[in-house]
Design a protein around this motif. Structure first.
Motif, PDB file in Angstrom:
ATOM      1  N   VAL A 105       0.755  -1.278  -0.023  1.00  0.00           N
ATOM      2  CA  VAL A 105      -0.089   0.085   0.214  1.00  0.00           C
ATOM      3  C   VAL A 105       1.023   1.294   0.089  1.00  0.00           C
ATOM      4  O   VAL A 105       0.537   2.438  -0.899  1.00  0.00           O
ATOM      5  N   ARG A 106       1.891   1.269   0.645  1.00  0.00           N
ATOM      6  CA  ARG A 106       2.884   2.425   0.861  1.00  0.00           C
ATOM      7  C   ARG A 106       3.391   2.495  -0.516  1.00  0.00           C
ATOM      8  O   ARG A 106       3.579   3.601  -1.116  1.00  0.00           O
ATOM      9  N   GLU A 107       3.810   1.382  -1.233  1.00  0.00           N
ATOM     10  CA  GLU A 107       4.529   1.509  -2.506  1.00  0.00           C
ATOM     11  C   GLU A 107       3.523   2.066  -3.378  1.00  0.00           C
ATOM     12  O   GLU A 107       3.985   2.972  -4.449  1.00  0.00           O
ATOM     13  N   THR A 108       2.217   1.827  -3.376  1.00  0.00           N
ATOM     14  CA  THR A 108       1.114   2.348  -4.340  1.00  0.00           C
ATOM     15  C   THR A 108       0.948   3.748  -3.872  1.00  0.00           C
ATOM     16  O   THR A 108       0.990   4.316  -5.019  1.00  0.00           O
ATOM     17  N   ALA A 129       0.903   9.247  13.287  1.00  0.00           N
ATOM     18  CA  ALA A 129       2.140   8.635  12.773  1.00  0.00           C
ATOM     19  C   ALA A 129       2.231   7.126  13.293  1.00  0.00           C
ATOM     20  O   ALA A 129       2.752   6.283  12.516  1.00  0.00           O
ATOM     21  N   GLY A 130       1.874   6.769  14.440  1.00  0.00           N
ATOM     22  CA  GLY A 130       1.989   5.371  14.699  1.00  0.00           C
ATOM     23  C   GLY A 130       3.531   4.876  14.804  1.00  0.00           C
ATOM     24  O   GLY A 130       4.110   5.538  15.414  1.00  0.00           O
ATOM     25  N   THR A 131       3.880   4.231  13.882  1.00  0.00           N
ATOM     26  CA  THR A 131       5.048   3.418  13.567  1.00  0.00           C
ATOM     27  C   THR A 131       5.979   4.481  13.002  1.00  0.00           C
ATOM     28  O   THR A 131       7.094   4.258  12.774  1.00  0.00           O
ATOM     29  N   GLY A 132       5.299   5.346  12.149  1.00  0.00           N
ATOM     30  CA  GLY A 132       5.903   6.654  11.410  1.00  0.00           C
ATOM     31  C   GLY A 132       6.222   5.855   9.954  1.00  0.00           C
ATOM     32  O   GLY A 132       6.937   6.557   9.063  1.00  0.00           O
ATOM     33  N   ALA A 133       5.671   4.741   9.632  1.00  0.00           N
ATOM     34  CA  ALA A 133       6.058   4.132   8.302  1.00  0.00           C
ATOM     35  C   ALA A 133       5.623   4.956   7.088  1.00  0.00           C
ATOM     36  O   ALA A 133       6.660   5.321   6.167  1.00  0.00           O
ATOM     37  N   LEU A 134       4.690   5.739   7.193  1.00  0.00           N
ATOM     38  CA  LEU A 134       4.517   6.788   6.159  1.00  0.00           C
ATOM     39  C   LEU A 134       5.239   7.788   6.067  1.00  0.00           C
ATOM     40  O   LEU A 134       5.775   8.359   5.007  1.00  0.00           O
ATOM     41  N   GLY A 135       5.668   8.450   7.058  1.00  0.00           N
ATOM     42  CA  GLY A 135       6.463   9.726   7.422  1.00  0.00           C
ATOM     43  C   GLY A 135       8.011   9.233   7.019  1.00  0.00           C
ATOM     44  O   GLY A 135       8.678  10.045   6.284  1.00  0.00           O
ATOM     45  N   PHE A 136       8.334   8.288   7.485  1.00  0.00           N
ATOM     46  CA  PHE A 136       9.728   7.612   6.991  1.00  0.00           C
ATOM     47  C   PHE A 136       9.699   7.428   5.765  1.00  0.00           C
ATOM     48  O   PHE A 136      10.845   7.639   5.301  1.00  0.00           O
ATOM     49  N   GLU A 137       8.739   6.939   5.066  1.00  0.00           N
ATOM     50  CA  GLU A 137       8.734   6.532   3.810  1.00  0.00           C
ATOM     51  C   GLU A 137       8.925   7.785   2.968  1.00  0.00           C
ATOM     52  O   GLU A 137       9.850   7.970   2.075  1.00  0.00           O
TER      53      GLU A 137
END
Length: 185
Positions: free
Chosen positions: A33-36, A59-67
């Motif tokens: 989903v992040r790749e998409t 942010a939670g884990t930060g996956a979106l922001g770090f990406e």
């Protein structure tokens, strides 16, 4: 017991692991989903993330922001209030030494209310499901999103009833999660 982890999928920090804290009821955005999402953004931003400012409001884990930081945005502001999640965000930030990352400890609506002027090209919203966040956030989002800016939204519900002036550009589904990219009015 092995800790649950996800990884940054693209950019300068590709393959960096991010731990998912136990007991936080976090739903990290899956890799595909992040790749998409970042493929969509590359399309709408003509392939460049340079100079872009993004806000990861839950942010939670930060996956979106770090990406986003991994792909070269100028700033990625992460907002989170859960102590365990904040500790995880700070640990990943320290490991990456990522100058684009900013972390704010606090509640999403309070963060938006404190903004003086819109400053973000993209606001990413992945709030806890079933808590009615979108109606509370909608009146405040103009304080964050630049005119013609984008919203990324993850939801348990369909995007049939978006607020007036929002244009759904792309959408997808992964299991029970619906996600979409929206242009604000």
């Amino acid at each position: 017991m092995k800790k649950h982890q996800i990884r940054i999928v693209g950019g300068a920090y590709r393959r960096t692991p991010i731990s998912v804290p136990h007991g936080e009821h976090l739903r990290p955005t899956p890799d595909r989903v992040r790749e998409t999402l970042f493929n969509w953004l590359a399309h709408f931003w003509d392939g460049t993330f340079t100079g872009r400012h993004v806000l990861d409001l839950f942010a939670g884990t930060g996956a979106l922001g770090f990406e986003a930081a991994s792909r070269g945005v100028e700033t990625a502001q992460l907002v989170e209030q859960a102590p365990a999640a904040l500790a995880g965000l700070r640990a990943v930030q320290a490991r990456l030494k990522a100058p684009a990352i900013r972390i704010h400890a606090g509640e999403a609506c309070a963060f938006l209310r404190a903004l003086q002027a819109p400053a973000y090209d993209l606001v990413m919203l992945d709030p806890p499901f079933g808590a009615g966040w979108l109606p509370r956030l909608h009146p405040l989002l103009d304080r964050a999103v630049l005119p013609g800016g984008l919203l990324y939204l993850e939801s348990e519900a369909s995007f049939d009833a978006l607020p007036s002036g929002w244009e759904l550009l792309r959408q997808g589904r992964a299991g029970q999660v619906r996600y979409g990219l929206i242009r604000t009015g």
